[in-house]
Motif scaffolding. Structure first.
Motif, PDB file in Angstrom:
ATOM      1  N   PRO A 103     -21.964   9.455  48.974  1.00 28.19           N
ATOM      2  CA  PRO A 103     -21.015   9.960  47.971  1.00 28.19           C
ATOM      3  C   PRO A 103     -21.736  10.768  46.888  1.00 28.19           C
ATOM      4  O   PRO A 103     -22.862  10.463  46.510  1.00 28.19           O
ATOM      5  CB  PRO A 103     -20.411   8.689  47.384  1.00 28.19           C
ATOM      6  N   SER A 104     -21.060  11.817  46.445  1.00 22.52           N
ATOM      7  CA  SER A 104     -21.616  12.678  45.389  1.00 22.52           C
ATOM      8  C   SER A 104     -20.455  13.279  44.605  1.00 22.52           C
ATOM      9  O   SER A 104     -19.302  12.879  44.789  1.00 22.52           O
ATOM     10  CB  SER A 104     -22.460  13.777  46.025  1.00 22.52           C
ATOM     11  N   ASP A 105     -20.752  14.245  43.790  1.00 18.11           N
ATOM     12  CA  ASP A 105     -19.693  14.926  43.028  1.00 18.11           C
ATOM     13  C   ASP A 105     -18.739  15.674  43.958  1.00 18.11           C
ATOM     14  O   ASP A 105     -17.559  15.821  43.656  1.00 18.11           O
ATOM     15  CB  ASP A 105     -20.300  15.914  42.028  1.00 18.11           C
ATOM     16  N   ASP A 106     -19.245  16.132  45.097  1.00 16.97           N
ATOM     17  CA  ASP A 106     -18.449  16.916  46.049  1.00 16.97           C
ATOM     18  C   ASP A 106     -17.652  16.073  47.035  1.00 16.97           C
ATOM     19  O   ASP A 106     -16.676  16.539  47.601  1.00 16.97           O
ATOM     20  CB  ASP A 106     -19.362  17.825  46.873  1.00 16.97           C
ATOM     21  N   GLN A 107     -18.116  14.876  47.305  1.00 19.16           N
ATOM     22  CA  GLN A 107     -17.459  14.031  48.317  1.00 19.16           C
ATOM     23  C   GLN A 107     -17.454  12.583  47.874  1.00 19.16           C
ATOM     24  O   GLN A 107     -18.357  12.147  47.173  1.00 19.16           O
ATOM     25  CB  GLN A 107     -18.153  14.169  49.672  1.00 19.16           C
ATOM     26  N   GLU A 108     -16.457  11.854  48.350  1.00 11.27           N
ATOM     27  CA  GLU A 108     -16.345  10.455  47.949  1.00 11.27           C
ATOM     28  C   GLU A 108     -16.662   9.488  49.093  1.00 11.27           C
ATOM     29  O   GLU A 108     -16.572   8.292  48.917  1.00 11.27           O
ATOM     30  CB  GLU A 108     -14.943  10.176  47.396  1.00 11.27           C
ATOM     31  N   TYR A 109     -17.081   9.972  50.228  1.00 12.07           N
ATOM     32  CA  TYR A 109     -17.312   9.124  51.410  1.00 12.07           C
ATOM     33  C   TYR A 109     -18.785   9.094  51.808  1.00 12.07           C
ATOM     34  O   TYR A 109     -19.576   9.930  51.388  1.00 12.07           O
ATOM     35  CB  TYR A 109     -16.493   9.639  52.599  1.00 12.07           C
ATOM     36  N   TYR A 110     -19.089   8.091  52.638  1.00 13.01           N
ATOM     37  CA  TYR A 110     -20.379   8.029  53.329  1.00 13.01           C
ATOM     38  C   TYR A 110     -20.194   8.655  54.696  1.00 13.01           C
ATOM     39  O   TYR A 110     -19.196   8.398  55.367  1.00 13.01           O
ATOM     40  CB  TYR A 110     -20.822   6.582  53.540  1.00 13.01           C
ATOM     41  N   GLY A 111     -21.140   9.437  55.124  1.00 10.55           N
ATOM     42  CA  GLY A 111     -21.150   9.948  56.487  1.00 10.55           C
ATOM     43  C   GLY A 111     -22.083   9.068  57.304  1.00 10.55           C
ATOM     44  O   GLY A 111     -23.205   8.788  56.888  1.00 10.55           O
ATOM     45  N   VAL A 112     -21.607   8.600  58.457  1.00 11.43           N
ATOM     46  CA  VAL A 112     -22.427   7.778  59.342  1.00 11.43           C
ATOM     47  C   VAL A 112     -22.459   8.455  60.699  1.00 11.43           C
ATOM     48  O   VAL A 112     -21.417   8.681  61.312  1.00 11.43           O
ATOM     49  CB  VAL A 112     -21.870   6.338  59.469  1.00 11.43           C
TER      50      VAL A 112
END
Length: 157
Positions: A103-112
């Motif tokens: 998660p970062s300012d651009d996205q709220e999810y984890y990529g797995v």
């Protein structure tokens, strides 16, 4: 015998002087030793520890990330593919799960990502996105869209 005594004394004196600790010739600098109580830990600047070998990964996985990878590994599609690859390669190849984004300012999810370690590179088979409320989506790279697991399973058939 009187002639040998002075010669022996000179040789013995020369020998003693040559083996002696001549401080003028010595150029080493001795460092003072600090005293410590037996039960005290050494001071950090004096403590020398053996370097630990680096781990296989350059990214430290947190407890949360470890749980998310475990969550993905519980999916039947991932288990079945893992078994298939292990069986067909006779145990030489394996699937690996890794955190591909956080998660970062651009996205709220984890990529797995779930990928096969073929010895030369990682060949990615699945990419999932897991949101803070633990909802999981399959990410279709070709279509550039998220699918619910139900939609993904329906499209695979």
């Amino acid at each position: 015998m009187k002639n040998y005594r002075p010669v022996a004394a000179i040789l013995f004196t020369t020998l003693l002087l040559s083996c002696g600790n001549n401080q003028e010739d010595k150029q080493e600098v001795e460092t003072p030793v600090e005293t410590q109580a037996l039960n005290e830990e050494p001071k950090p600047e004096l403590k020398k520890e053996a370097k630990k070998p680096k781990e296989d990964t350059h990214v430290k996985i947190t407890h949360t990330e470890d749980k998310l990878i475990d969550l993905v590994w519980q999916l039947p599609e991932v288990k079945n593919l893992s078994d298939k690859i292990e069986r067909e390669s006779k145990g030489k190849r394996h699937l690996v799960g890794r955190i591909s984004s956080t998660p970062s300012d651009d996205q709220e999810y984890y990529g797995v990502s779930v990928a096969e370690d073929n010895g030369e590179a990682l060949a990615t088979y699945f990419e999932f996105r897991i949101y803070p409320d633990n909802t999981m989506y399959y990410y279709d790279v070709v279509e550039d869209q998220e699918l619910t697991l139900k939609e993904w399973r329906t499209r695979k058939k």
